[in-house]
Design a protein around this motif. Structure first.
Motif, PDB file in Angstrom:
ATOM      1  N   ARG A 135       0.728  -1.328  -0.164  1.00  0.00           N
ATOM      2  CA  ARG A 135      -0.116  -0.221   0.472  1.00  0.00           C
ATOM      3  C   ARG A 135       0.789   1.406   0.181  1.00  0.00           C
ATOM      4  NH1 ARG A 135      -5.754  -0.814   1.080  1.00  0.00           N
ATOM      5  NH2 ARG A 135      -5.450   1.197   1.278  1.00  0.00           N
ATOM      6  N   LEU A 136       2.640   1.572   0.734  1.00  0.00           N
ATOM      7  CA  LEU A 136       2.970   2.794   0.575  1.00  0.00           C
ATOM      8  C   LEU A 136       2.962   2.810  -0.762  1.00  0.00           C
ATOM      9  CD1 LEU A 136       3.720   4.239   2.306  1.00  0.00           C
ATOM     10  CD2 LEU A 136       5.852   2.703   3.037  1.00  0.00           C
ATOM     11  N   GLY A 137       4.027   1.453  -1.236  1.00  0.00           N
ATOM     12  CA  GLY A 137       4.670   2.130  -2.496  1.00  0.00           C
ATOM     13  C   GLY A 137       3.142   2.364  -3.769  1.00  0.00           C
ATOM     14  N   ARG A 138       1.886   2.214  -3.973  1.00  0.00           N
ATOM     15  CA  ARG A 138       1.098   2.652  -3.937  1.00  0.00           C
ATOM     16  C   ARG A 138       0.304   3.949  -3.641  1.00  0.00           C
ATOM     17  NH1 ARG A 138      -1.051  -3.051  -5.570  1.00  0.00           N
ATOM     18  NH2 ARG A 138      -2.838  -2.968  -3.849  1.00  0.00           N
ATOM     19  N   LEU A 139       0.857   4.307  -2.505  1.00  0.00           N
ATOM     20  CA  LEU A 139       0.218   5.626  -1.573  1.00  0.00           C
ATOM     21  C   LEU A 139      -0.838   6.506  -2.601  1.00  0.00           C
ATOM     22  CD1 LEU A 139       0.397   5.940   1.630  1.00  0.00           C
ATOM     23  CD2 LEU A 139       1.769   7.896   1.179  1.00  0.00           C
ATOM     24  N   GLY A 140      -1.921   6.645  -2.254  1.00  0.00           N
ATOM     25  CA  GLY A 140      -3.497   7.395  -3.417  1.00  0.00           C
ATOM     26  C   GLY A 140      -3.535   6.541  -4.021  1.00  0.00           C
ATOM     27  N   ASP A 141      -3.826   5.717  -4.527  1.00  0.00           N
ATOM     28  CA  ASP A 141      -3.227   4.500  -5.592  1.00  0.00           C
ATOM     29  C   ASP A 141      -4.049   3.210  -5.610  1.00  0.00           C
ATOM     30  OD1 ASP A 141      -4.899   4.562  -7.934  1.00  0.00           O
ATOM     31  OD2 ASP A 141      -2.893   3.495  -9.245  1.00  0.00           O
ATOM     32  N   ASN A 142      -4.848   2.826  -3.837  1.00  0.00           N
ATOM     33  CA  ASN A 142      -4.775   1.655  -3.287  1.00  0.00           C
ATOM     34  C   ASN A 142      -6.206   1.411  -3.826  1.00  0.00           C
ATOM     35  OD1 ASN A 142      -2.542   0.052  -2.088  1.00  0.00           O
ATOM     36  ND2 ASN A 142      -2.269   2.597  -1.264  1.00  0.00           N
ATOM     37  N   PRO A 143      -6.415   0.405  -3.894  1.00  0.00           N
ATOM     38  CA  PRO A 143      -7.901  -0.034  -3.601  1.00  0.00           C
ATOM     39  C   PRO A 143      -8.696  -0.455  -2.198  1.00  0.00           C
ATOM     40  CG  PRO A 143      -7.206  -2.135  -4.114  1.00  0.00           C
ATOM     41  CD  PRO A 143      -5.408  -0.945  -4.096  1.00  0.00           C
ATOM     42  N   PRO A 144     -10.069  -0.040  -2.160  1.00  0.00           N
ATOM     43  CA  PRO A 144     -10.472   0.347  -1.041  1.00  0.00           C
ATOM     44  C   PRO A 144     -10.143  -1.721   0.045  1.00  0.00           C
ATOM     45  CG  PRO A 144     -12.280   0.452  -2.605  1.00  0.00           C
ATOM     46  CD  PRO A 144     -11.563  -0.032  -3.522  1.00  0.00           C
ATOM     47  N   ARG A 145     -10.567  -1.813   0.846  1.00  0.00           N
ATOM     48  CA  ARG A 145     -10.213  -2.294   1.772  1.00  0.00           C
ATOM     49  C   ARG A 145     -11.237  -3.574   1.372  1.00  0.00           C
ATOM     50  NH1 ARG A 145      -5.459  -2.724   4.990  1.00  0.00           N
ATOM     51  NH2 ARG A 145      -4.716  -0.394   5.332  1.00  0.00           N
ATOM     52  N   ASP A 146     -10.800  -5.132   1.617  1.00  0.00           N
ATOM     53  CA  ASP A 146     -12.280  -6.300   1.781  1.00  0.00           C
ATOM     54  C   ASP A 146     -12.686  -6.153   2.943  1.00  0.00           C
ATOM     55  OD1 ASP A 146     -13.299  -8.014   0.936  1.00  0.00           O
ATOM     56  OD2 ASP A 146     -11.951 -10.249   0.832  1.00  0.00           O
ATOM     57  N   VAL A 147     -14.136  -5.836   2.416  1.00  0.00           N
ATOM     58  CA  VAL A 147     -14.859  -6.299   4.073  1.00  0.00           C
ATOM     59  C   VAL A 147     -16.010  -7.183   4.060  1.00  0.00           C
ATOM     60  CG1 VAL A 147     -14.371  -4.315   5.562  1.00  0.00           C
ATOM     61  CG2 VAL A 147     -16.527  -4.187   3.379  1.00  0.00           C
ATOM     62  N   THR A 148     -15.740  -8.140   2.832  1.00  0.00           N
ATOM     63  CA  THR A 148     -16.526  -9.577   2.392  1.00  0.00           C
ATOM     64  C   THR A 148     -16.615  -9.484   4.197  1.00  0.00           C
ATOM     65  OG1 THR A 148     -15.704  -9.432   0.344  1.00  0.00           O
ATOM     66  CG2 THR A 148     -16.856 -11.100   1.292  1.00  0.00           C
ATOM     67  N   GLY A 149     -17.710 -10.187   4.052  1.00  0.00           N
ATOM     68  CA  GLY A 149     -17.949 -11.046   5.310  1.00  0.00           C
ATOM     69  C   GLY A 149     -18.536 -10.048   6.270  1.00  0.00           C
TER      70      GLY A 149
END
Length: 166
Positions: A135-149
């Motif tokens: 996430r740090l390597g693509r800071l500002g361009d990360n997908p949303p966190r997975d909240v499945t379940g």
């Protein structure tokens, strides 16, 4: 902070004293403050072996209602605006690490873009997970966190209540 006055003008929601809001009061009692068992031991502190500073915070943001997200962003923006630029930058860095949308929205509110903080290393002694490093390597361009379940639990009613002042 929410409060409600009881029928006698007291405020049972205030659980600290002293308070100008009234509220509950500690009863008078004929005991000594030092009453109780004597404990001896050694206080230690150690870092827990598994740390994940950002996953739960990001998931929590994703699970919030839209109005809750809006309130959090406004609160962070208002508070961070009072800070010095280095503090603002670090806080936006943390927000972006937790959740991209949160970091982008708060950053926009205080005038800080991901490119302004992408160069920042973790804090001394801070351990990043492998996911955090990605996430740090693509800071500002990360997908949303997975909240499945996952589901959000609330300690208060799950509705937006607007307080108006006279």
């Amino acid at each position: 902070m929410a409060y409600e006055n009881g029928p006698d003008g007291e405020n049972p929601e205030v659980d600290y004293e002293p308070s100008i809001m009234g509220g509950l009061r500690e009863a008078e009692y004929p005991t000594r403050d030092e009453e109780g068992p004597v404990l001896q031991g050694r206080l230690t502190r150690a870092r827990i072996p598994r740390t994940n500073d950002y996953l739960q915070a990001g998931q929590r943001f994703q699970l919030m209602e839209e109005w809750e997200q809006d309130d959090l962003v406004k609160n962070f923006t208002d508070l961070f605006a009072q800070c010095t630029r280095p503090v603002q930058e670090r806080m936006i860095w943390h927000c972006l690490m937790a959740d991209n949308e949160l970091g982008l929205r708060v950053g926009e509110g205080v005038g800080i873009a991901p490119s302004d903080v992408a160069h920042m290393p973790p804090l001394p002694g801070q351990t990043l997970t492998e996911e955090d490093r990605v996430r740090l390597g693509r800071l500002g361009d990360n997908p949303p966190r997975d909240v499945t379940g996952l589901t959000m639990t609330h300690c208060v009613p799950d509705k937006h209540h607007v307080v108006t002042r006279c």
